[in-house]
Each structure stands twice: as structure tokens, then as C-alpha cells.
Design an enzyme around this catalytic site. Structure first.
Site, PDB file in Angstrom:
ATOM      1  N   GLN A 128      -6.426   5.774  -5.117  1.00 42.75           N
ATOM      2  CA  GLN A 128      -6.222   7.218  -5.291  1.00 42.75           C
ATOM      3  C   GLN A 128      -7.543   7.854  -5.736  1.00 42.75           C
ATOM      4  OE1 GLN A 128      -3.624   8.973  -4.289  1.00 42.75           O
ATOM      5  NE2 GLN A 128      -2.581   7.136  -3.569  1.00 42.75           N
TER       6      GLN A 128
ATOM      7  N   ASP B 240      -1.934  -0.284   5.724  1.00 38.47           N
ATOM      8  CA  ASP B 240      -2.213   0.344   7.024  1.00 38.47           C
ATOM      9  C   ASP B 240      -3.706   0.435   7.316  1.00 38.47           C
ATOM     10  OD1 ASP B 240      -2.768   2.383   5.174  1.00 38.47           O
ATOM     11  OD2 ASP B 240      -2.284   3.935   6.647  1.00 38.47           O
TER      12      ASP B 240
ATOM     13  N   ASP C 252       0.867  -1.166   0.000  1.00 44.62           N
ATOM     14  CA  ASP C 252       0.000   0.000   0.000  1.00 44.62           C
ATOM     15  C   ASP C 252       0.917   1.234   0.000  1.00 44.62           C
ATOM     16  OD1 ASP C 252      -2.300   1.678   0.412  1.00 44.62           O
ATOM     17  OD2 ASP C 252      -1.739   1.754   2.530  1.00 44.62           O
TER      18      ASP C 252
ATOM     19  N   ASP D 210       0.084   5.180   0.879  1.00 40.63           N
ATOM     20  CA  ASP D 210      -0.019   6.147   1.983  1.00 40.63           C
ATOM     21  C   ASP D 210      -0.122   5.430   3.335  1.00 40.63           C
ATOM     22  OD1 ASP D 210      -0.314   8.639   0.254  1.00 40.63           O
ATOM     23  OD2 ASP D 210      -1.938   7.402  -0.499  1.00 40.63           O
TER      24      ASP D 210
END
Ligand SMILES: [Mg+2]
Length: 171
Positions: A55, A127, A10, A12
Site C-alpha cells: 500500500q 496478480d 494479495d 488488489d
């Protein structure tokens, strides 16, 4: 032909610091702890490195593809161009549905097919739980990183560097 193994990443909150807002300017794109070292170590151990990132800010027109790609260039430069592919899902549910956007798994499925990857020898580091759910759909093992309470997921550590140690210990 022998199948490859991969670590899906992943973006971000894993590769770059989660700012709590959309990150699309290279100056805001700051790498997380020891990311270049983790990437180099995984690559030395013959893992393909494939970014899979939602995104949705693209669909919402909060930033442009060119701005996103500038961030990805910075990522590659900082990682010695060791990342094999970057898949992004531009859709957002407020605009249109998409099977690519995590927790759906189309980005992973495309990469598994294109690079002839064995999912059961592969990992995903993310995350958010939606990252874990995307991995589960294709039998890839997930490791959750970031500031989550204990017991949030089966496997969880602080960051990609720690996740890398788990992956290499079990490979
Ligand atoms: Mg994330």
C-alpha cells in the site's frame, strides 16, 4: 507442535477488483468473483488466510491509514471475518526503501513465524509477478491470477476461485 498451512492473498486484483489506480474508498472496494466462497472453502480446508498487500499510496500520502482500514473492514464483513491477518507494506520506493514491500518477503516471513506456518504446504495468490517473487523467496508456491498472456508464470489461472480449486486439488 504441528505447523499450520496458509494461503497468502494479495489484495488488489485478487480480493477486490483492480481499478488501475489506488483503491482506498470503501465504495470503490468491490470484491472479485466468488471471493467470499473461495475464502470460506479454503478456511473449511484448514488454511490460515493471510492478506499481504503493498500500500505504497500511504507513503505517497495519497490516502490515510483510516481509509485503508475502512476497506479492510468491508473485506472482513464480506468474508464473514474469516481472514486471519492483514499485513500491509506502507512504503513506496519513491519515498523510502522497505523489505516488507513485495517483491521482498518480510510480510510473509513475519506471518510464517507468528503463525507457525509450513511454507512448503502454503500458497500465495497474486496478480503480479512481484507477488510470485515474494513467495519464491520463502518457498511458498505462487499462483498468478488476472489477465496475463499464457506462459507468464508457472501456475496461472483467471481468479481466486480457480486458484482455490488448484490448491484444494493438491492439498
Ligand atoms: Mg495486486
Amino acid at each position: 507442535m504441528t505447523k499450520h498451512k496458509a494461503v497468502f492473498l494479495d489484495r488488489d486484483g485478487v480480493l477486490n477488483v483492480e481499478r488501475g489506480d489506488y483503491t482506498y474508498l470503501p465504495e470503490d472496494f468491490v470484491l472479485e468473483y466468488k471471493v467470499p466462497e473461495a475464502v470460506a472453502l479454503l478456511k473449511q480446508n484448514n488454511f490460515l488466510l493471510i492478506v499481504v498487500t503493498n500500500q505504497g499510496g500511504l507513503a505517497k500520502k495519497l490516502f490515510t491509514r483510516a481509509q485503508m482500514l475502512a476497506c479492510h473492514s468491508k473485506l472482513q464483513q464480506n468474508c464473514n471475518n474469516l481472514i486471519d491477518a492483514i499485513y500491509y507494506a506502507p512504503a513506496h520506493p519513491s519515498v523510502s526503501a522497505s523489505l516488507a514491500r513485495k517483491p521482498d518477503s518480510l510480510m510473509l516471513e513475519k506471518a510464517l513465524a507468528k503463525f507457525n506456518i509450513n511454507p512448503e504446504a502454503s500458497w500465495l495468490v497474486g496478480d503480479q509477478l512481484r507477488d510470485m517473487h515474494a513467495a519464491e523467496k520463502v518457498q511458498v508456491k505462487g499462483i498468478l491470477v488476472g489477465p496475463h498472456p499464457p506462459g507468464t508464470y508457472i501456475m496461472q489461472v483467471t481468479n481466486l476461485w480457480e486458484a482455490t480449486q488448484i490448491i484444494l486439488n493438491q492439498a
